[in-house]
Design a protein around this motif. Structure first.
Motif, PDB file in Angstrom:
ATOM      1  N   PRO A   1      -0.743   9.245   5.152  1.00 37.47           N
ATOM      2  CA  PRO A   1      -0.127  10.479   4.650  1.00 37.47           C
ATOM      3  C   PRO A   1       1.324  10.302   4.186  1.00 37.47           C
ATOM      4  O   PRO A   1       1.783  11.013   3.315  1.00 37.47           O
ATOM      5  N   GLU A   2       2.046   9.355   4.751  1.00 39.55           N
ATOM      6  CA  GLU A   2       3.439   9.135   4.349  1.00 39.55           C
ATOM      7  C   GLU A   2       3.671   7.691   3.917  1.00 39.55           C
ATOM      8  O   GLU A   2       4.795   7.208   3.934  1.00 39.55           O
ATOM      9  N   GLY A   3       2.600   7.035   3.512  1.00 38.17           N
ATOM     10  CA  GLY A   3       2.680   5.617   3.188  1.00 38.17           C
ATOM     11  C   GLY A   3       3.021   5.312   1.746  1.00 38.17           C
ATOM     12  O   GLY A   3       3.325   6.194   0.943  1.00 38.17           O
ATOM     13  N   LEU A   4       2.950   4.036   1.444  1.00 35.83           N
ATOM     14  CA  LEU A   4       3.241   3.526   0.121  1.00 35.83           C
ATOM     15  C   LEU A   4       2.227   4.056  -0.894  1.00 35.83           C
ATOM     16  O   LEU A   4       1.022   4.055  -0.649  1.00 35.83           O
ATOM     17  N   ILE A   5       2.719   4.517  -2.051  1.00 40.29           N
ATOM     18  CA  ILE A   5       1.856   5.014  -3.111  1.00 40.29           C
ATOM     19  C   ILE A   5       1.725   3.918  -4.169  1.00 40.29           C
ATOM     20  O   ILE A   5       2.722   3.350  -4.597  1.00 40.29           O
ATOM     21  N   HIS A   6       0.487   3.615  -4.581  1.00 37.34           N
ATOM     22  CA  HIS A   6       0.224   2.589  -5.579  1.00 37.34           C
ATOM     23  C   HIS A   6      -0.107   3.257  -6.913  1.00 37.34           C
ATOM     24  O   HIS A   6      -0.929   4.169  -6.968  1.00 37.34           O
ATOM     25  N   TYR A   7       0.560   2.791  -7.969  1.00 36.39           N
ATOM     26  CA  TYR A   7       0.329   3.305  -9.314  1.00 36.39           C
ATOM     27  C   TYR A   7      -0.169   2.183 -10.210  1.00 36.39           C
ATOM     28  O   TYR A   7       0.033   1.013  -9.933  1.00 36.39           O
TER      29      TYR A   7
END
Length: 68
Positions: free
Chosen positions: A49-55
């Motif tokens: 929920p508050e982790g690294l976002i991958h794009y």
């Protein structure tokens, strides 16, 4: 697998290189060689929920014609 099936294309950038990328937002548009596309950035996953976002980058049919 979550997004299958999807369309992959070789996209020639205006700077010269050719990249392999997923085509997105096609709707009912027919994919054609030489069709104008534009790059978009899309979220592919988030670690917790508050982790690294991958794009990643993908391409879609050009929404606005290029004015010369």
């Amino acid at each position: 697998e979550e997004q299958a099936p999807y369309t992959v294309a070789l996209v020639k950038l205006s700077e010269g290189p050719i990249v392999t990328a997923q085509l997105t937002d096609l709707g009912d548009d027919e994919v054609k060689i030489g069709m104008p596309v534009e790059m978009v950035t899309r979220k592919i996953r988030q670690e917790g929920p508050e982790g690294l976002i991958h794009y990643t980058y993908k391409f879609r049919p050009l929404l606005q014609p290029v004015m010369v």
